[in-house]
Design a protein around this motif. Structure first.
Motif, short mmCIF file in Angstrom:
data_model
loop_
_atom_site.label_atom_id
_atom_site.label_comp_id
_atom_site.label_asym_id
_atom_site.label_seq_id
_atom_site.Cartn_x
_atom_site.Cartn_y
_atom_site.Cartn_z
N SER A 1 0.85 -1.19 0.00
CA SER A 1 0.00 0.00 0.00
C SER A 1 0.89 1.25 0.00
N ARG B 1 1.91 8.65 -1.00
CA ARG B 1 1.59 9.46 -2.17
C ARG B 1 2.33 10.79 -2.13
N ALA C 1 0.79 7.88 -6.66
CA ALA C 1 1.34 6.92 -5.69
C ALA C 1 2.84 6.80 -5.91
N LYS D 1 6.12 2.77 1.01
CA LYS D 1 4.93 1.93 1.15
C LYS D 1 4.75 1.37 2.55
N ALA E 1 -2.18 5.08 3.65
CA ALA E 1 -1.60 3.81 3.23
C ALA E 1 -1.96 2.69 4.20
N ASP F 1 -5.88 11.63 -0.39
CA ASP F 1 -4.86 10.69 0.05
C ASP F 1 -5.29 9.25 -0.20
N GLN F 2 -6.51 8.93 0.22
CA GLN F 2 -7.01 7.56 0.05
C GLN F 2 -7.21 7.24 -1.43
N ASN G 1 -3.77 6.58 -3.07
CA ASN G 1 -3.26 5.32 -2.55
C ASN G 1 -3.84 4.13 -3.32
N GLY H 1 -0.92 1.88 -7.43
CA GLY H 1 -1.63 1.94 -6.15
C GLY H 1 -1.62 0.60 -5.44
#
Length: 387
Positions: free
Chosen positions: A22, A25, A44, A48, A125, A167-168, A171, A376
């Motif tokens: 994951s 970013r 991304a 991670k 993440a 952000d999500q 990701n 991602g």
């Protein structure tokens, strides 16, 4: 890191895990626009979070964090906001439960190399990796956008940060060598090639942890909403700063506190900068793109006031360097990183210069990360030694 995380999971839980990678970013431009229904331009990166995860046929969830060497457990009947990193995992589980999705106990090991507080969104993440892993294990059939929204709601309800969706989204939707223009209102998005092979994205960490970011983030959000309410008196159709323009803002300037006016001024200009930036990406015009980054930093520092002396100093150093096309503070602010576009053959010179000058000024060396733009969240089954 993947193999080490897998081995630690097998050592702790004595079974084979599912692996989820994951990413953190970056955001090239479009800072603090997402919660104003504007546009952002994230990607991304190769920093991670790695999960090793498997079901355990109980109602207990057990999570071991490699970065703290701590194992924490919670019961599925007792999911509530809790201090510490486990809060992000519990927030995801709570959101799945709220949607009526079946959740059973699981074991996981969480590792990673995203620096916390550096503005690369380690929290998203953590959230995205878990929701993707559980989606795979339980067969929910969630889309990537649905998973991103679950991560966002987890952040709202448990850590209590009223973040936008960027952000999500980044990701979960990242693609190698592509940046994404996301319309944070409609959630429509478009990929643009980051096609500057002679340049690297270099992040310079001020080593100032942005402890103010969460509380001040919510303050900035309220200030933007205050500006919108004033504009709505004359322009009822305006729902957010996305709908406003500078003329509308000037009309209500006398009714607004100076700080609120400045915040709105920055956001309205920044939403337009993202639109301009995508045109420049298509044209391959790096010099003007870089100038937009400097303009963004000036706005974040002077109008939105989310920079700090260390970040301003780092950007001023970048301005001195011919190999840098553009630089600015990245992320929530009050610390964390600057993002710099640096000529590949000059990266080593740039890094040495930044470290030396920053050490002289502040008595500490900044960490510097040369990043690549990657895919991602990725779920990996059947990861074995030497696979």
């Amino acid at each position: 890191m993947i193999q080490r995380t897998r081995e630690q999971f097998i050592h702790l839980f004595e079974k084979e895990p599912l692996i989820v990678v994951s990413p953190g970013r970056i955001n090239l431009i479009g800072e603090h626009t997402d919660y104003n229904d504007g546009f952002v331009l994230p990607a991304a990166i190769d920093k991670k979070i790695v999960y090793a995860i498997a079901l355990n046929n109980t109602q207990q969830c057990n999570a071991h964090a490699v970065f703290t060497q701590e194992t924490v457990s919670f019961h599925l009947n007792d999911v509530k906001p809790t201090p510490g990193w486990i809060n992000y995992l519990m927030g995801v589980v709570y959101q799945l439960q709220e949607r009526g999705l079946p959740v059973q106990g699981f074991d996981c090991v969480v590792a990673g190399d995203i620096p916390v507080g550096a503005g690369m969104s380690s929290s998203a993440a953590v959230e995205g990796g878990l929701v993707a892993g559980l989606n795979h294990l339980f067969g929910y059939g969630l889309t990537r956008m649905e998973m991103a929204l679950i991560g966002q709601q987890a952040e709202h309800t448990f850590p209590g940060v009223q973040c936008g969706i960027m952000d999500q989204f980044a990701n979960l939707h990242g693609k190698k060598d592509q940046v994404i223009r996301l319309d944070c209102r409609s959630l429509e998005y478009e990929y643009f090639p980051f096609n500057f092979p002679g340049y690297k994205v270099v992040l310079c960490n001020s080593m100032v942890h942005h402890s103010l970011a969460s509380s001040e983030y919510n303050v900035r959000r309220r200030q933007c909403e205050e500006g919108v309410k004033a504009i709505q008196v004359k322009h009822p159709a305006v729902q957010s700063l996305r709908d406003a323009n500078m003329f509308m803002l000037e009309e209500v300037k006398e009714q607004l506190p100076a700080k609120v006016y400045d915040r709105c001024n920055y956001v309205i200009a920044e939403i337009q900068r993202v639109q301009d930036a995508t045109v420049l990406l298509k044209q391959g015009n790096l010099s003007e793109f870089g100038q937009l980054m400097y303009d963004t930093h000036e706005g974040l520092s002077k109008l939105y006031e989310v920079s700090c002396p260390e970040l301003d100093f780092l950007v001023s150093l970048s301005r001195e360097r011919e190999e840098v096309a553009g630089a600015r503070v990245m992320g929530g602010g009050f610390g964390g990183c600057t993002i710099n576009l640096v000529k590949t053959e000059k990266v080593d010179d740039f890094v040495a210069y930044i470290k030396s000058r920053y050490q002289d000024q502040y008595g500490k060396a900044p960490e510097v990360y040369v990043t690549t733009i990657e895919d991602g969240v990725t779920v990996k089954e059947n990861v074995r030694e030497n696979a």
